[in-house]
Enzyme design. Sequence first.
Site, PDB file in Angstrom:
ATOM      1  N   SER A 131       0.805  -1.221   0.000  1.00 26.74           N
ATOM      2  CA  SER A 131       0.000   0.000   0.000  1.00 26.74           C
ATOM      3  C   SER A 131       0.837   1.270   0.000  1.00 26.74           C
ATOM      4  O   SER A 131       0.307   2.362  -0.169  1.00 26.74           O
ATOM      5  CB  SER A 131      -0.957   0.015   1.194  1.00 26.74           C
ATOM      6  OG  SER A 131      -0.269   0.294   2.384  1.00 26.74           O
ATOM      7  N   LYS A 169       1.401   4.271   7.143  1.00 24.94           N
ATOM      8  CA  LYS A 169       0.587   5.068   6.223  1.00 24.94           C
ATOM      9  C   LYS A 169       1.036   6.526   6.266  1.00 24.94           C
ATOM     10  O   LYS A 169       1.768   6.944   7.163  1.00 24.94           O
ATOM     11  CB  LYS A 169      -0.901   4.994   6.608  1.00 24.94           C
ATOM     12  CG  LYS A 169      -1.549   3.621   6.453  1.00 24.94           C
ATOM     13  CD  LYS A 169      -1.747   3.244   5.011  1.00 24.94           C
ATOM     14  CE  LYS A 169      -2.489   1.919   4.892  1.00 24.94           C
ATOM     15  NZ  LYS A 169      -1.658   0.784   5.361  1.00 24.94           N
TER      16      LYS A 169
END
Length: 209
Positions: A131, A169
């Site tokens: 991701s 993230k």
Amino acid sequence: MRVLAKRTETRQLEVLKYIYEQVELKGYPPTVREIGKAVDLSSTSTVHGHLARLEKKGLILRDPTKPRAIELTPEGLEKIGIQPTTIPMLGVVTAGEPILAVEEASDFFPLPPDLRTEENALFMLTIRGESMINAGILDGDQVIVRKQSNANNGDIVIAMTDEDEATCKRFFREVDHIRLQPENDALAPILLDNVTILGKVVGLYRNHI
């Protein structure tokens, strides 16, 4: 023959010491020409030969695409009498769905010279998932994290959710929630009321192709 071998080993130690000293002094390694001048070798091909042998012995690491990318390994540091500074490897964190955090050190990793002033505030994690690929963080990479409990919008962080799960993230604090944004166009952000910031990603190590 034995005298020649001894002389070669001595010259290689001189090369190792000079690389170490220059990195400590300037924050980056010397060029091949600078190494040659420092150890009294006029031929750059001879310097390249010494570097190749040092690399084969596992005493340095080089990046063939970057002329200045020369780094002493822990074995190389020990060869010149330097105890390598290390930071703890705390296991695996995901760059996809959050996973349970790991807090106990599973190994220790040599600290890059440019981060040694922060050694007590750093740890490493291995990334699993894709991701964060648009930020250049790939599956299997190891990220260096500075311990801190806050973050600015846009920082890449290791964040702990309310379920005690950790993820890597990009952080954004918005009006009524916190957005943990993946760097992969195929994936959706994670929206949360609260997160605990474990640290900010400040470096990356990749030992795979």
